[in-house]
Design a protein around this motif. Structure first.
Motif, short mmCIF file in Angstrom:
data_model
loop_
_atom_site.label_atom_id
_atom_site.label_comp_id
_atom_site.label_asym_id
_atom_site.label_seq_id
_atom_site.Cartn_x
_atom_site.Cartn_y
_atom_site.Cartn_z
N TYR A 348 -0.12 11.49 1.23
CA TYR A 348 -0.97 11.64 0.05
C TYR A 348 -0.60 10.66 -1.05
O TYR A 348 -1.46 9.95 -1.59
CB TYR A 348 -0.91 13.08 -0.49
CG TYR A 348 -1.79 13.27 -1.70
CD1 TYR A 348 -3.13 13.60 -1.57
CD2 TYR A 348 -1.29 13.06 -2.99
CE1 TYR A 348 -3.94 13.75 -2.69
CE2 TYR A 348 -2.09 13.21 -4.12
CZ TYR A 348 -3.42 13.54 -3.96
OH TYR A 348 -4.23 13.66 -5.06
N ASP A 349 0.68 10.59 -1.40
CA ASP A 349 1.10 9.71 -2.49
C ASP A 349 0.83 8.25 -2.16
O ASP A 349 0.41 7.47 -3.02
CB ASP A 349 2.57 9.92 -2.81
CG ASP A 349 2.84 11.24 -3.52
OD1 ASP A 349 2.02 11.64 -4.36
OD2 ASP A 349 3.86 11.88 -3.21
N ARG A 350 1.05 7.88 -0.91
CA ARG A 350 0.76 6.50 -0.50
C ARG A 350 -0.71 6.18 -0.67
O ARG A 350 -1.08 5.14 -1.23
CB ARG A 350 1.17 6.32 0.97
CG ARG A 350 0.87 4.94 1.56
CD ARG A 350 0.82 5.00 3.08
NE ARG A 350 -0.27 5.85 3.53
CZ ARG A 350 -0.21 6.63 4.61
NH1 ARG A 350 0.90 6.71 5.33
NH2 ARG A 350 -1.25 7.37 4.96
N ASP A 351 -1.58 7.07 -0.20
CA ASP A 351 -3.01 6.82 -0.28
C ASP A 351 -3.52 6.91 -1.72
O ASP A 351 -4.45 6.19 -2.10
CB ASP A 351 -3.77 7.80 0.62
CG ASP A 351 -3.51 7.54 2.10
OD1 ASP A 351 -2.95 6.48 2.43
OD2 ASP A 351 -3.87 8.41 2.92
N ALA A 352 -2.91 7.78 -2.52
CA ALA A 352 -3.32 7.88 -3.92
C ALA A 352 -3.00 6.61 -4.69
O ALA A 352 -3.68 6.27 -5.66
CB ALA A 352 -2.65 9.09 -4.58
N ALA A 353 -1.99 5.90 -4.26
CA ALA A 353 -1.60 4.65 -4.92
C ALA A 353 -2.41 3.45 -4.45
O ALA A 353 -2.38 2.39 -5.07
CB ALA A 353 -0.12 4.38 -4.70
N SER A 354 -3.14 3.61 -3.34
CA SER A 354 -3.88 2.48 -2.76
C SER A 354 -5.29 2.41 -3.34
O SER A 354 -5.96 3.43 -3.53
CB SER A 354 -3.97 2.65 -1.25
OG SER A 354 -4.83 1.66 -0.69
N LEU A 355 -5.74 1.18 -3.59
CA LEU A 355 -7.11 0.95 -4.06
C LEU A 355 -7.91 0.14 -3.05
O LEU A 355 -8.94 -0.45 -3.38
CB LEU A 355 -7.08 0.24 -5.41
CG LEU A 355 -6.39 1.02 -6.55
CD1 LEU A 355 -6.33 0.17 -7.81
CD2 LEU A 355 -7.11 2.33 -6.81
N THR A 356 -7.44 0.09 -1.83
CA THR A 356 -8.11 -0.65 -0.76
C THR A 356 -9.15 0.23 -0.08
O THR A 356 -8.88 1.39 0.24
CB THR A 356 -7.09 -1.13 0.29
OG1 THR A 356 -6.12 -1.96 -0.35
CG2 THR A 356 -7.77 -1.90 1.41
N ASN A 357 -10.34 -0.31 0.12
CA ASN A 357 -11.39 0.43 0.83
C ASN A 357 -11.00 0.57 2.30
O ASN A 357 -10.88 -0.43 3.01
CB ASN A 357 -12.72 -0.30 0.71
CG ASN A 357 -13.89 0.53 1.22
OD1 ASN A 357 -13.73 1.44 2.02
ND2 ASN A 357 -15.08 0.21 0.75
N PRO A 358 -10.78 1.80 2.79
CA PRO A 358 -10.38 1.97 4.19
C PRO A 358 -11.46 1.55 5.19
O PRO A 358 -11.15 1.33 6.36
CB PRO A 358 -10.09 3.47 4.30
CG PRO A 358 -9.90 3.94 2.89
CD PRO A 358 -10.80 3.08 2.07
N ALA A 359 -12.69 1.46 4.74
CA ALA A 359 -13.79 1.06 5.63
C ALA A 359 -14.19 -0.38 5.32
O ALA A 359 -15.29 -0.66 4.84
CB ALA A 359 -14.99 1.99 5.45
N ALA A 360 -13.28 -1.30 5.57
CA ALA A 360 -13.53 -2.72 5.27
C ALA A 360 -14.43 -3.36 6.33
O ALA A 360 -14.47 -2.90 7.48
CB ALA A 360 -12.21 -3.47 5.19
N ILE A 361 -15.13 -4.41 5.93
CA ILE A 361 -15.89 -5.21 6.90
C ILE A 361 -14.91 -6.08 7.67
O ILE A 361 -14.12 -6.81 7.07
CB ILE A 361 -16.94 -6.09 6.18
CG1 ILE A 361 -17.93 -5.22 5.42
CG2 ILE A 361 -17.67 -6.98 7.18
CD1 ILE A 361 -18.90 -6.02 4.55
N LYS A 362 -14.96 -5.98 8.98
CA LYS A 362 -14.04 -6.74 9.83
C LYS A 362 -14.80 -7.39 10.97
O LYS A 362 -15.97 -7.10 11.20
CB LYS A 362 -12.95 -5.81 10.39
CG LYS A 362 -12.09 -5.13 9.34
CD LYS A 362 -11.09 -4.17 9.98
CE LYS A 362 -10.26 -3.45 8.94
NZ LYS A 362 -9.33 -2.47 9.54
N GLY A 363 -14.12 -8.27 11.69
CA GLY A 363 -14.72 -8.89 12.86
C GLY A 363 -14.59 -10.40 12.82
O GLY A 363 -13.83 -10.96 12.03
N ARG A 364 -15.38 -11.04 13.66
CA ARG A 364 -15.38 -12.50 13.77
C ARG A 364 -16.74 -13.03 13.38
O ARG A 364 -17.76 -12.56 13.86
CB ARG A 364 -15.05 -12.91 15.21
CG ARG A 364 -14.90 -14.40 15.43
CD ARG A 364 -13.62 -14.92 14.86
NE ARG A 364 -13.47 -16.38 15.07
CZ ARG A 364 -12.49 -17.09 14.56
NH1 ARG A 364 -11.56 -16.51 13.81
NH2 ARG A 364 -12.41 -18.40 14.78
#
Length: 469
Positions: A348-364
């Motif tokens: 919880y504390d780790r994720d509360a400190a993160s501001l990164t969108n977990p559903a990022a656009i990825k691929g090639r």
């Protein structure tokens, strides 16, 4: 409140609902049955993980059935769909709803209004989705409007939900351009009413929350005049629960929050499936839902209660007091992340400190032969039944040009704020000195500002940008 703010439907609806619901029973059940009444807003699609998608996937019912097998109780879930947070709050105060989801301003109103009722006092217990810049609130005008900035709305009628974050965004934006709320006519209306009034010419602009502005843009009925991301002030939606009810049934709140986490994980694993499910349940176009709920979308779905969001709530209180929507609220006392910590488990504390969108656009990127890694430029094209990533907007246009035909939707982030846009509705700039020369912007005003600071750059529309790719 200024006398020109008319038809304050959020407050009127609250009073009417309270009067109609006085004396209604609570959400508890007799004997071994516990009734769990949940309020949500199906078309407010950044609450889907605690509402529409949660209901569709059935995670709450499964969690409660498993709980019942252990403790011998029967849990009966009933879902109630609302257009805005005001009537939902009214039913919580009346003892009808135990747990609900709503926007940041309605959360504050809920906490303030319920504070005077021992049985109905509420607590803010979790987040559904957020946008740190505020781009979940926007102002749109008809496509043929002559307005180019908020200042051009002086003396005109603007529809908004009074007491909502969209209303706050509008007022902040006006003041940033040297205007005051009294310089326009604010019409307090539900979103669907505002959409109709803008389309019929009864209002010059619509200032609203998701998904109404971009839905009008996608349908060719409007263009973006002002993006809340220009303010760079966080906005979010969250979960509120009646304190006494959840104290009596703590296992239900924990199951609800765990089920919301299950739903959030599904959205992160398969954002396209999630968008299609929400579209089927609401009647919204899946392309519009995906703009907000998809990979790299306008909404970052994260349940944790982040310091930045609590701080934003504190800063929102003065505005709501100014317009008479609340009297007072201790935001820190209103906020309770204890149940969420227990349901969330390790991390919880780790994720509360993160501001990164977990559903990022990825691929090639198949056109430019690049890995898609930078969320500030990552783009996508929905062609047929497939969504294809692109490393940046220039590569995106090359992809669309190579594939041919009309894609279902083309998504790109605004070059200045990162706001995800329908690329065919963006204001484009060609800058021959840039590494990737084709740049989309949310508004003509933003594109013109870039051109003014970059010699040789020029504005162009989507078709011209596509041809230049």
């Amino acid at each position: 409140m200024n006398a020109r703010w008319k038809a304050v439907t959020s407050i009127a609806a609250l009073g009417a609902a309270l009067a109609g619901l006085a004396g209604c029973g609570g959400s508890g059940g007799g004997g071994g049955t516990v009734r769990v009444d949940v309020g949500y807003q199906s078309k407010t699609i950044n609450t889907v993980t605690a509402g529409t998608l949660l209901r569709d996937l059935g995670h709450l019912e499964r969690r409660l059935a498993e709980l019942g097998r252990r403790n011998g109780k029967t849990y009966k879930v009933r879902w109630y769909d609302f257009a805005t947070g005001a009537p939902l709050t009214a039913q919580m105060i009346a003892g009808k709803i135990a747990i609900g989801s709503m926007g940041d301003y309605p959360l504050l109103i809920n906490g303030s209004r319920s504070a005077g009722f021992d049985d109905a006092r509420s607590r803010f217990v979790g987040v559904t989705g957020y946008n740190l810049r505020g781009s979940l609130n926007q102002v749109v005008v008809p496509r043929d409007s002559t307005a180019r900035t908020l200042a051009d709305l002086r003396g005109k009628a603007v529809s908004t939900s009074v007491g909502s974050a969209a209303h706050g965004m509008l007022v902040r934006g006006l003041r940033g351009q040297g205007l005051q709320p009294a310089d326009i006519e604010i019409l307090g209306q539900d979103p669907s009413v505002g959409v109709t009034n803008v389309e019929s010419g009864k209002a010059a602009a619509l200032a609203q929350f998701v998904p109404y502005p971009q839905q009008m843009i996608f349908n060719g009925k409007a263009r973006l005049l002002y993006d809340g991301g220009a303010i760079a002030f966080p906005t979010f939606h969250g979960i509120v629960a009646r304190e006494k009810w959840t104290r009596d049934h703590p296992e239900v709140l924990e199951a609800f929050l765990a089920a919301t986490k299950d739903t959030t994980a599904h959205l992160h694993r398969d954002p396209l499936d999630s968008a299609r499910r929400v579209a089927r349940a609401t009647g919204l176009q899946p392309e519009v839902v995906y703009l907000y709920n998809g990979a790299g979308g306008l909404v970052t779905f994260d349940m944790t209660i982040k310091p930045q969001l609590v701080d934003a709530l504190r800063k929102d209180v003065p505005f709501l007091k100014e317009i008479g929507s609340i009297k007072e609220l201790d935001v820190d006392a209103f906020t309770d992340d204890g149940p969420l910590r227990r349901a969330y488990g390790p991390g919880y504390d780790r994720d509360a400190a993160s501001l990164t969108n977990p559903a990022a656009i990825k691929g090639r990127d198949e056109i430019c032969d690049l890995d898609v890694t930078d969320p500030r430029t990552a783009s996508e094209a929905w062609i047929g039944e497939e969504i294809t990533p692109a490393a940046n907007p220039t590569c995106l246009l090359r992809l669309v040009k190579k594939r041919g035909g009309e894609p279902r939707a083309v998504y790109a982030p605004s070059a200045d704020t990162g706001t995800k846009l329908f690329a065919d509705a963006a204001s484009w700039v060609r800058d021959p000195r840039a590494e990737w020369p084709l740049l989309p912007f949310a508004t003509p005003e933003a594109a013109a500002a870039y051109v003014g600071g970059h010699p040789g750059a020029q504005t162009l529309d989507y078709r011209a940008a596509l041809a230049a790719a």
